[in-house]
Scaffold this active site. Structure first.
Site, PDB file in Angstrom:
ATOM      1  N   GLU A  98       4.372   0.457   2.456  1.00 28.41           N
ATOM      2  CA  GLU A  98       4.866   0.095   1.236  1.00 28.41           C
ATOM      3  C   GLU A  98       5.867   0.792   0.675  1.00 28.41           C
ATOM      4  O   GLU A  98       7.155   0.217   0.485  1.00 28.41           O
ATOM      5  CB  GLU A  98       3.883  -0.385  -0.027  1.00 28.41           C
ATOM      6  CG  GLU A  98       4.231  -0.667  -1.065  1.00 28.41           C
ATOM      7  CD  GLU A  98       4.524  -2.367  -1.136  1.00 28.41           C
ATOM      8  OE1 GLU A  98       4.053  -2.907  -0.065  1.00 28.41           O
ATOM      9  OE2 GLU A  98       5.360  -2.624  -2.135  1.00 28.41           O
ATOM     10  N   ASP A  99       5.606   2.269   0.585  1.00 23.59           N
ATOM     11  CA  ASP A  99       6.567   2.997  -0.233  1.00 23.59           C
ATOM     12  C   ASP A  99       7.521   3.987   0.440  1.00 23.59           C
ATOM     13  O   ASP A  99       8.244   4.816  -0.091  1.00 23.59           O
ATOM     14  CB  ASP A  99       5.818   3.709  -1.327  1.00 23.59           C
ATOM     15  CG  ASP A  99       5.051   2.725  -2.242  1.00 23.59           C
ATOM     16  OD1 ASP A  99       5.675   1.724  -2.335  1.00 23.59           O
ATOM     17  OD2 ASP A  99       4.039   3.106  -2.839  1.00 23.59           O
TER      18      ASP A  99
END
Ligand code: MN
Length: 743
Positions: A98-99
Site C-alpha cells: 500500500e505505502d
C-alpha cells in the site's frame, strides 16, 4: 481530550532506535518459538528486512520508526490470536504494498502465492476509511469476500486495527473520533463474531475512552475506588468453593475477573441504573484442567458443587456446552446468590474452551482435527457468500443489514424435518421462510411455531420448530420490511416490491401520456421531468406509480403553461417555513452562534442536532449536512457512531467557544419521594437561586413517588452540572437524569 501534551516526547538517537527495533523483533521470534519449523526463521527474517527497508524513511505520528507498527501487529497475531508463521510474515508486510515501492509481484516472488494473496487482501481493505458511504459499503463487501477466501486476512486486519487503537493518543481528535466510531461499529462486532472476546472488549474500551472520555474516566475511577472491597468479597465467595473443588479432586483455577468499562456502561444505559446499582461488576471464572472425554461431565460437576453452596437463579443458566455459540464459544454460565444476598455470575469452562474463548477462530482450528463438531464458521462463510453474491449492495443499508444479519448473535431453529437453520437474534417467521427459499418467502401467509399458528411477524426463539404456510395468491407488501431482519429477506422483498411497482406504474404512464398530449404538448423526457419535479417526487417511476394508485390526479396540470410541445410548471408559491414549537425561544441568531472549529476560530452557522440536544461543554463533533451546513452532535449521541463510521469524511472537529449570552434547551428527568412542597423546592432552586429559565415542567406523582420532567435553558454543561448536583442535594430527590433524546 488534549492528551497530546501529556505524552512523553519521543527522542531516541539512531543507535537506540536500532536497538529498540531489534528488541521488538526478538520478542516476536520468542513468541513464535514453538511454531518454527526448519527454514521458517529465514523467511521471517527476509520479511522483516524487506519491511524495514521499505518503511525506513517513514515515521508514525508519535515519531517512532514506522516498522514498530508491523512488528507489533505481528506480535498481536501470534500472542493474542494464536496465529503462526505465515500470518507473521503477512503482518510484517501488511502495509508495504500500500505505502511503499514494494509490489505484490515482489512479495509473490519471495514468499509464494499464498502469502501474496493474503497481503493483497490486506492491501485492498486498508482504505476502508476516507471514502463516501456507498463506496465504503463496497469496500466492506470486499473485506467480507476476502474473509470468506481466507479468514487470516480479517484476523490480521483486526490485529492492525487493535494496534492502531492502542496508539490512538497520537492522532488528531477528529481522527480519533472517526477511527473509534468505526471500531465500535464494524471491527468490534467482527472480532466478537470471530470469537475474539479479549480483542473485542479491548476495542470497545479504547473506543469509549475517546468517544465518551468523561464517563469512561468516571467509571474507571469508581472501579479503582471499590477495588479493595470487591477483592475482599471475591475471596469470601471463593473460599468455600475452593475447599469443595479440591475435595472432589478436580484440577482447576478460580478467580474473579472485573467487567470491562464499556460493558458496565452498557448495562447502566440499558437498565437505566447508576454505577452503584450494577450488581455484576465482576464475574467468577473457573477454568478446569480436564481430559477431552471428561470435559462436559467435569463442568457439570463443578456446577453442582457451586449450586450446593449458593442458590442459583434458574432462569440465568446458560448451557453453551451442549450447544456452543456459532463463534465457537463453549462454557457453562450461572448466576447464584452469594454472601450478603448479592447476585454473582459464575463461568465454568475447561482450558481448551478458555483458549477458544480468548483466541477464537485460530484456536478453534487448532482443535478442529479430530473433533466431530460441524464447522459453524464454514456455514457462516457460506451464508455470507450467498448474500453478497446475490445482493445489490448500492446502499448504506447494506452495512446496517449486514451487521444485524451476520454480526449479531444467532438462534437455532428447526424445520419440520428437523434440519437446523441459524438465524440472527430477532428473526421472525418470515425471515425463516426466506431462509428456506425466496420463492417460499414471497408466498408466505403464516407459520406454525411448535404447532401453533402465529403471524408472519412472530419473533422466533432458539429451539423453535417452524412450519411455513404459503399461498400462491400472496404478494409481498411494504410493511414486511418492518419486521424482517435478515439481509436476504430484505433484499428479496425490496426486489419483489420494485417489480410490482413497475407493473402498476405502467398504467399510470399511459394516463400521464394522455393528459400531456391532451394539452397539445409532447410526451417527452423534458415534460416528464417537469412533472415529477413539480410534484417533488424522486423519479418518473414514482410519478407514474402515484398517478396509477390515484395519489396524484394531475388536475394541477391546468396551471401549466404550454410553449409549443413543451410544458412549464407554475412557479410555486413561497410558503414561509417558520416552525413554532412551544419551547423554541427565538435565540439571537448569527452573532450569537459562535463556536470554534478546528484550529482556527472561524464563525460558522450551525444547527444543534435534535437527536441529542448538545449544550456548550459537552463533547461534540460537527457533521456536514448537505444543504444545511453543520449539525452539532454529542459524541455519545445514539446516532454518532453510525454517522462517523459511514460518513467519516463529513466529520468536522468542533469545540465550544466561551459564550455566556445564549442559552440552550435541555431537559432533566427528576425522580424522588413525593414530599410536600417538593415542586416548590425545585422551582425555587432553578429559577430563584440559579436564575435558570424554565421552558416547561410536568410533575407526576404516583404512590408516593414523583417523576418530574423539566425543560430548561442553560448556558453550558458547567451550569447544568451545577444544577444537577444541587438538585440531588435536595431532600427526597433520588435521581436526576439528563435527556439523551429528543425533547
Ligand atoms: Mn497497519
Amino acid at each position: 481530550m488534549d492528551t497530546l501534551a501529556q505524552l512523553p516526547k519521543y527522542n531516541l538517537n539512531e543507535e537506540q532506535e536500532k536497538k529498540l527495533i531489534l528488541r521488538e523483533y526478538r520478542a516476536l521470534l520468542r513468541a513464535l518459538k514453538t511454531k518454527l519449523k526448519p527454514g521458517d526463521k529465514r523467511l521471517i527474517r527476509l520479511a522483516f528486512e524487506m519491511a524495514v527497508e521499505a518503511h525506513k524513511t517513514m515515521r508514525r505520528k508519535s515519531g517512532e520508526p514506522y516498522i514498530l507498527h508491523p512488528i507489533a501487529v505481528a506480535r498481536i497475531c501470534v500472542e493474542e490470536i494464536g496465529l503462526g508463521v505465515r500470518s507473521t510474515i503477512c503482518s510484517l508486510l501488511h502495509d508495504t504494498v500500500e505505502d511503499t515501492d514494494i509490489s505484490l509481484e515482489d512479495v509473490e516472488r519471495e514468499f509464494g502465492n499464498e502469502i501474496a494473496r493474503i497481503v493483497d487482501g490486506l492491501t485492498k481493505i486498508s482504505n476502508v476509511i476516507d471514502v463516501n458511504a456507498s463506496q465504503q459499503a463496497e469496500n466492506f463487501k470486499k473485506i467480507l469476500l476476502t474473509l470468506t477466501d481466507d479468514p487470516r486476512v480479517i484476523l490480521i486486519k483486526l490485529a492492525d486495527r487493535l494496534h492502531n487503537m492502542r496508539t490512538l493518543d497520537h492522532m488528531k481528535v477528529d481522527k480519533q473520533l472517526k477511527i473509534s466510531s468505526e471500531t465500535v461499529y464494524v471491527y468490534a462486532p467482527l472480532a466478537h463474531r470471530m470469537g475474539l472476546y479479549n480483542i473485542k472488549t479491548e476495542m470497545e474500551d479504547l473506543a469509549m475512552k475517546y468517544l465518551e472520555p468523561e464517563i469512561y474516566k468516571e467509571i474507571a475511577r469508581k472501579l479503582a475506588e471499590t477495588k479493595k472491597e470487591r477483592s475482599r468479597y471475591i475471596n469470601e465467595f471463593i473460599k468455600p468453593l475452593k475447599d469443595k473443588l479440591e475435595k472432589a479432586e478436580l484440577k482447576f483455577e478460580i478467580y474473579g475477573r472485573p467487567k470491562h468499562i464499556h460493558s458496565i456502561q452498557n448495562k447502566m444505559k440499558k437498565k437505566g441504573v447508576s454505577f452503584e446499582e450494577v450488581y455484576d461488576l465482576f464475574a467468577i471464572r473457573i477454568i478446569l484442567d480436564s481430559t477431552a472425554d471428561k470435559e462436559k461431565e467435569d463442568c457439570w460437576k463443578v456446577y453442582s458443587i457451586i449450586t450446593d453452596e449458593y442458590t442459583p437463579a434458574p432462569e440465568r443458566l446458560r448451557d453453551w456446552l451442549s450447544n456452543p455459540k456459532s463463534n465457537g464459544y463453549e462454557a457453562l454460565h450461572t448466576t447464584v446468590m452469594g454472601p450478603q444476598g448479592k447476585w454473582v455470575e459464575v463461568q465454568i469452562r475447561t482450558k481448551r474452551m478458555n483458549e477458544i474463548a480468548e483466541k477464537g477462530l485460530a484456536a478453534h482450528w487448532k482443535y478442529k482435527e479430530g473433533s466431530s463438531d460441524e464447522n459453524r464458521f464454514d456455514k457462516w462463510f457460506q451464508q455470507i457468500r450467498e448474500v453478497i453474491g446475490n445482493q445489490d449492495t448500492d446502499s448504506v443499508d447494506f452495512l446496517q443489514d449486514f451487521k444485524t444479519s451476520f454480526l449479531a448473535e444467532e438462534i437455532y431453529v428447526y424445520t419440520p424435518k428437523g434440519d437446523v437453520k441459524m438465524l440472527p437474534v430477532g428473526s421472525t417467521a418470515l425471515d425463516f421462510a426466506f431462509s428456506i427459499h425466496s420463492a417460499i418467502g414471497v408466498k408466505t401467509i403464516g407459520a406454525k411455531v411448535n404447532h401453533k399458528l402465529v403471524p408472519l411477524s412472530h419473533k422466533l426463539r432458539s429451539g423453535d420448530q417452524v412450519e411455513i404456510i404459503t399461498s400462491n395468491k400472496q404478494k409481498p407488501s411494504e410493511d414486511w420490511l418492518n419486521f424482517v431482519v435478515t439481509s436476504k429477506a430484505k433484499g428479496r422483498i425490496r426486489d419483489a416490491l420494485k417489480e410490482e411497482k413497475r407493473k402498476i406504474a405502467d398504467e399510470g404512464k399511459y394516463t400521464v401520456q394522455r393528459k400531456i398530449e391532451g394539452m397539445g404538448a409532447a410526451f417527452n423526457q423534458h415534460n416528464i421531468d417537469e412533472l415529477w419535479s413539480y410534484y417533488k417526487l424522486n423519479s418518473p417511476l414514482d410519478l407514474f406509480y402515484q398517478v396509477a394508485i390515484k395519489n396524484i390526479d394531475l388536475k394541477e396540470l391546468k396551471e401549466f403553461k404550454v410553449f409549443g410541445d413543451k410544458i412549464e410548471a407554475p412557479r410555486p408559491v413561497k410558503i414561509q417555513e417558520i416552525k413554532v414549537d412551544g419551547f423554541h425561544q427565538p435565540l439571537a441568531k448569527k452573532d450569537a452562534e459562535l463556536i470554534i472549529f478546528g484550529e482556527s476560530s472561524d464563525k460558522i452557522v450551525y444547527n444543534l442536532a435534535n437527536c441529542c440536544k448538545p449544550i456548550p461543554g459537552d463533547d461534540v463533533f460537527g457533521f456536514v449536512t448537505t444543504g444545511k451546513g453543520l449539525t452539532i452532535h454529542r459524541t455519545n449521541c445514539p446516532n454518532a457512531a453510525k454517522l462517523m463510521a459511514n460518513f467519516g469524511h463529513r466529520i468536522v472537529k468542533t469545540k465550544w467557544a466561551k459564550n455566556k449570552e445564549i442559552s440552550f434547551l435541555t431537559g432533566l428527568k427528576i425522580v424522588g419521594l413525593d414530599d410536600v412542597g417538593v415542586v416548590n423546592k425545585i422551582t425555587n432552586l432553578i429559577s430563584g437561586e440559579l436564575r435558570i429559565n424554565i421552558a416547561a415542567m410536568t410533575i407526576e406523582a404516583k404512590e408516593g413517588v414523583f417523576e418530574g420532567n423539566i425543560k430548561l435553558y442553560v448556558h453550558d454543561k458547567e451550569e447544568l452540572d451545577e444544577l444537577v448536583s444541587r438538585l440531588l442535594a435536595l431532600r427526597g430527590i433520588e435521581k436526576v437524569d439528563r435527556y439523551d433524546t429528543e425533547l
